[in-house]
Scaffold this motif. Sequence first.
Motif, PDB file in Angstrom:
ATOM      1  N   LYS A 102       0.839  -1.206   0.000  1.00  0.00           N
ATOM      2  CA  LYS A 102       0.000   0.000   0.000  1.00  0.00           C
ATOM      3  C   LYS A 102       0.874   1.255   0.000  1.00  0.00           C
ATOM      4  CE  LYS A 102      -3.389  -2.452   2.845  1.00  0.00           C
ATOM      5  NZ  LYS A 102      -4.156  -2.469   4.123  1.00  0.00           N
ATOM      6  N   VAL A 103       0.565   2.165  -0.918  1.00  0.00           N
ATOM      7  CA  VAL A 103       1.195   3.488  -0.909  1.00  0.00           C
ATOM      8  C   VAL A 103       0.073   4.504  -0.977  1.00  0.00           C
ATOM      9  CG1 VAL A 103       2.712   5.109  -2.116  1.00  0.00           C
ATOM     10  CG2 VAL A 103       3.315   2.679  -2.038  1.00  0.00           C
ATOM     11  N   PHE A 104       0.100   5.462  -0.061  1.00  0.00           N
ATOM     12  CA  PHE A 104      -0.940   6.490  -0.018  1.00  0.00           C
ATOM     13  C   PHE A 104      -0.287   7.861  -0.119  1.00  0.00           C
ATOM     14  CE2 PHE A 104      -3.399   9.563   2.466  1.00  0.00           C
ATOM     15  CZ  PHE A 104      -4.551   9.577   1.702  1.00  0.00           C
ATOM     16  N   ILE A 105      -0.756   8.666  -1.053  1.00  0.00           N
ATOM     17  CA  ILE A 105      -0.200  10.017  -1.247  1.00  0.00           C
ATOM     18  C   ILE A 105      -1.330  11.026  -1.100  1.00  0.00           C
ATOM     19  CG2 ILE A 105       0.958  11.564  -2.875  1.00  0.00           C
ATOM     20  CD1 ILE A 105       2.155   9.086  -4.247  1.00  0.00           C
ATOM     21  N   ALA A 106      -1.113  12.054  -0.274  1.00  0.00           N
ATOM     22  CA  ALA A 106      -2.142  13.091  -0.116  1.00  0.00           C
ATOM     23  C   ALA A 106      -1.528  14.470  -0.322  1.00  0.00           C
ATOM     24  CB  ALA A 106      -2.772  13.012   1.269  1.00  0.00           C
ATOM     25  N   PRO A 107      -2.078  15.273  -1.225  1.00  0.00           N
ATOM     26  CA  PRO A 107      -1.586  16.641  -1.382  1.00  0.00           C
ATOM     27  C   PRO A 107      -1.794  17.451  -0.112  1.00  0.00           C
ATOM     28  CG  PRO A 107      -3.177  16.089  -3.125  1.00  0.00           C
ATOM     29  CD  PRO A 107      -3.188  14.969  -2.128  1.00  0.00           C
ATOM     30  N   ASN A 108      -2.819  17.080   0.673  1.00  0.00           N
ATOM     31  CA  ASN A 108      -3.104  17.852   1.879  1.00  0.00           C
ATOM     32  C   ASN A 108      -3.825  16.960   2.885  1.00  0.00           C
ATOM     33  OD1 ASN A 108      -3.966  19.934   3.741  1.00  0.00           O
ATOM     34  ND2 ASN A 108      -3.486  21.373   2.082  1.00  0.00           N
ATOM     35  N   PHE A 109      -3.375  16.982   4.152  1.00  0.00           N
ATOM     36  CA  PHE A 109      -3.985  16.161   5.190  1.00  0.00           C
ATOM     37  C   PHE A 109      -4.951  16.948   6.072  1.00  0.00           C
ATOM     38  CE2 PHE A 109      -0.309  13.489   4.200  1.00  0.00           C
ATOM     39  CZ  PHE A 109      -0.878  12.224   4.211  1.00  0.00           C
ATOM     40  N   ALA A 110      -5.115  18.247   5.835  1.00  0.00           N
ATOM     41  CA  ALA A 110      -6.020  19.049   6.682  1.00  0.00           C
ATOM     42  C   ALA A 110      -7.447  18.889   6.185  1.00  0.00           C
ATOM     43  CB  ALA A 110      -5.611  20.515   6.636  1.00  0.00           C
ATOM     44  N   ARG A 213     -12.635  29.008   0.862  1.00  0.00           N
ATOM     45  CA  ARG A 213     -11.308  29.281   1.450  1.00  0.00           C
ATOM     46  C   ARG A 213     -11.002  28.286   2.573  1.00  0.00           C
ATOM     47  NH1 ARG A 213      -7.402  34.030   2.221  1.00  0.00           N
ATOM     48  NH2 ARG A 213      -6.254  33.310   4.036  1.00  0.00           N
ATOM     49  N   ALA A 214      -9.798  27.774   2.566  1.00  0.00           N
ATOM     50  CA  ALA A 214      -9.326  26.894   3.656  1.00  0.00           C
ATOM     51  C   ALA A 214      -8.067  27.502   4.252  1.00  0.00           C
ATOM     52  CB  ALA A 214      -9.036  25.503   3.112  1.00  0.00           C
ATOM     53  N   ASP A 215      -7.966  27.502   5.567  1.00  0.00           N
ATOM     54  CA  ASP A 215      -6.794  28.039   6.269  1.00  0.00           C
ATOM     55  C   ASP A 215      -6.247  27.004   7.240  1.00  0.00           C
ATOM     56  OD1 ASP A 215      -6.731  31.082   5.602  1.00  0.00           O
ATOM     57  OD2 ASP A 215      -8.826  30.689   6.092  1.00  0.00           O
ATOM     58  N   SER A 216      -4.982  26.633   7.066  1.00  0.00           N
ATOM     59  CA  SER A 216      -4.274  25.858   8.098  1.00  0.00           C
ATOM     60  C   SER A 216      -3.359  26.841   8.809  1.00  0.00           C
ATOM     61  CB  SER A 216      -3.408  24.764   7.453  1.00  0.00           C
ATOM     62  OG  SER A 216      -4.162  23.628   7.196  1.00  0.00           O
ATOM     63  N   PHE A 217      -3.706  27.179  10.041  1.00  0.00           N
ATOM     64  CA  PHE A 217      -2.916  28.178  10.777  1.00  0.00           C
ATOM     65  C   PHE A 217      -1.711  27.545  11.455  1.00  0.00           C
ATOM     66  CE2 PHE A 217      -7.316  29.860  10.770  1.00  0.00           C
ATOM     67  CZ  PHE A 217      -7.075  30.990  10.008  1.00  0.00           C
ATOM     68  N   ASP A 218      -1.789  26.215  11.644  1.00  0.00           N
ATOM     69  CA  ASP A 218      -0.760  25.516  12.407  1.00  0.00           C
ATOM     70  C   ASP A 218      -0.563  24.126  11.805  1.00  0.00           C
ATOM     71  OD1 ASP A 218      -0.081  23.572  14.797  1.00  0.00           O
ATOM     72  OD2 ASP A 218       0.507  25.587  15.419  1.00  0.00           O
ATOM     73  N   ARG A 219       0.680  23.603  11.807  1.00  0.00           N
ATOM     74  CA  ARG A 219       0.937  22.282  11.203  1.00  0.00           C
ATOM     75  C   ARG A 219       0.241  21.154  11.962  1.00  0.00           C
ATOM     76  NH1 ARG A 219       5.455  25.276  10.152  1.00  0.00           N
ATOM     77  NH2 ARG A 219       5.651  25.627   7.906  1.00  0.00           N
ATOM     78  N   GLY A 220      -0.179  21.443  13.187  1.00  0.00           N
ATOM     79  CA  GLY A 220      -0.969  20.454  13.928  1.00  0.00           C
ATOM     80  C   GLY A 220      -2.244  20.095  13.182  1.00  0.00           C
ATOM     81  N   SER A 221      -2.703  20.997  12.316  1.00  0.00           N
ATOM     82  CA  SER A 221      -3.955  20.753  11.583  1.00  0.00           C
ATOM     83  C   SER A 221      -3.832  19.576  10.608  1.00  0.00           C
ATOM     84  CB  SER A 221      -4.376  22.010  10.806  1.00  0.00           C
ATOM     85  OG  SER A 221      -3.390  22.347   9.831  1.00  0.00           O
ATOM     86  N   PHE A 222      -2.607  19.223  10.241  1.00  0.00           N
ATOM     87  CA  PHE A 222      -2.422  18.107   9.298  1.00  0.00           C
ATOM     88  C   PHE A 222      -2.377  16.752  10.010  1.00  0.00           C
ATOM     89  CE2 PHE A 222      -0.044  21.762   7.377  1.00  0.00           C
ATOM     90  CZ  PHE A 222      -0.893  21.990   6.312  1.00  0.00           C
ATOM     91  N   MET A 223      -2.153  16.775  11.328  1.00  0.00           N
ATOM     92  CA  MET A 223      -1.850  15.510  12.016  1.00  0.00           C
ATOM     93  C   MET A 223      -3.017  14.532  12.118  1.00  0.00           C
ATOM     94  SD  MET A 223       1.261  15.484  12.242  1.00  0.00           S
ATOM     95  CE  MET A 223       1.721  16.695  11.026  1.00  0.00           C
ATOM     96  N   PRO A 224      -4.270  14.979  12.388  1.00  0.00           N
ATOM     97  CA  PRO A 224      -5.352  13.978  12.407  1.00  0.00           C
ATOM     98  C   PRO A 224      -5.464  13.237  11.079  1.00  0.00           C
ATOM     99  CG  PRO A 224      -6.091  16.032  13.416  1.00  0.00           C
ATOM    100  CD  PRO A 224      -4.746  16.322  12.800  1.00  0.00           C
ATOM    101  N   GLY A 225      -5.240  13.939   9.980  1.00  0.00           N
ATOM    102  CA  GLY A 225      -5.299  13.302   8.664  1.00  0.00           C
ATOM    103  C   GLY A 225      -4.164  12.311   8.455  1.00  0.00           C
ATOM    104  N   VAL A 226      -2.970  12.671   8.929  1.00  0.00           N
ATOM    105  CA  VAL A 226      -1.821  11.759   8.801  1.00  0.00           C
ATOM    106  C   VAL A 226      -2.083  10.483   9.617  1.00  0.00           C
ATOM    107  CG1 VAL A 226       0.638  11.440   9.322  1.00  0.00           C
ATOM    108  CG2 VAL A 226      -0.162  13.623   8.377  1.00  0.00           C
ATOM    109  N   LEU A 227      -2.562  10.658  10.857  1.00  0.00           N
ATOM    110  CA  LEU A 227      -2.806   9.481  11.707  1.00  0.00           C
ATOM    111  C   LEU A 227      -3.932   8.623  11.141  1.00  0.00           C
ATOM    112  CD1 LEU A 227      -2.389  10.895  15.349  1.00  0.00           C
ATOM    113  CD2 LEU A 227      -0.663   9.926  13.818  1.00  0.00           C
ATOM    114  N   LEU A 228      -4.960   9.288  10.564  1.00  0.00           N
ATOM    115  CA  LEU A 228      -6.045   8.535   9.916  1.00  0.00           C
ATOM    116  C   LEU A 228      -5.482   7.667   8.785  1.00  0.00           C
ATOM    117  CD1 LEU A 228      -9.055   7.916   9.168  1.00  0.00           C
ATOM    118  CD2 LEU A 228      -8.989   9.958   7.738  1.00  0.00           C
TER     119      LEU A 228
END
Length: 251
Positions: A102-110, A213-228
């Motif tokens: 399995k290889v998974f690629i996401a342009p954005n995890f937020a 419009r989407a705003d990621s103010f902090d890199r923490g916003s990507f982490m739930p998506g990465v863990l998912l």
Amino acid sequence: MIKVSVVGAKGRMGSHVVEAVNGAADMQLALTLDAADDLAAITPENTDVTVEFTVPSVSLGNVLKLAAQGVDVVVGTTGWTEEKLAKVREAIANGPRPDAQKVFIAPNFAISAVLADYFAVKAAKYFESAEVIELHHPTKVDAPSGTAIHTAQGIAAARKAAGLGPMPDATETDGGSRGQVVDGVHVHAVRLRGLNAHEEVLFGNAGEQLTIRADSFDRGSFMPGVLLAVRKLASDAPAGLTVGLDKFLDL
Ligand SMILES: NC(=O)C1=CN([C@@H]2O[C@H](COP(=O)(O)OP(=O)(O)OC[C@H]3O[C@@H](n4cnc5c(N)ncnc54)[C@H](O)[C@@H]3O)[C@@H](O)[C@H]2O)C=CC1
Ligand SMILES: O=C(O)C1=N[C@H](C(=O)O)C[C@H](O)C1
């Protein structure tokens, strides 16, 4: 416990991933690698899923090596093209686990960015004009963002499927101000101290406009998506290459 290795672990995203994995009750941090480390250290015996956040110039090579070692990978690095994706599919087919890899690629995890992209594709066929503006921190190496390219490609595909022609545009001279054209959609990139990761999709008809419009103010916003994504790869994600977090959401 899901054993997770991180490649690019010293980077802005990689270091957040290390912290997120350490904070996840169902995960155990295996190896943390960065530039100059040997990827051969990561094996299916010590790692269930590797997370890769490096730079566009090296990511394909890393993924091909990991696939050849039979290691499942979640990739957040940008710079993917159809040609590169084809090489990943080939590496899986020729690797040690062709039916299970399995290889998974996401342009954005937020989630905000994934939904903005999803809504933009839904809206695309209803508007004569569409343009994408992405705004990022000035330490970002690539422009336009991987997310903006993905959004523009989605808008273009939706317009084509709906039988829409080119957008109205009377520009006769352009010194570069109209941005990069991705599949017929103009994409503009802003780099500004103080920003993190932001995207605006503008749609226009005579007398009306829709802005998503989407705003990621902090890199923490990507982490739930990465863990998912890590959890999905360790459980029921399909074998092969999957692109886009939307595939793992109930949209
Ligand atoms: N998919 C998403 O949601 C997101 C994607 N990104 C993307 O992730 C990538 C990384 O972004 P940042 O962490 O901000 O960059 P960064 O420059 O802070 O980190 C990159 C790291 O990769 C390391 N590296 C370079 N070559 C390597 C190699 N051959 N092997 C192992 N490690 C290597 C560097 O030493 C550095 O520590 C970029 O492509 C960025 O656009 C960033 C944020 C969110
Ligand atoms: O480099 C970044 O920061 C980001 N990169 C990704 C992209 O290029 O789309 C995702 C997000 O925009 C943050």
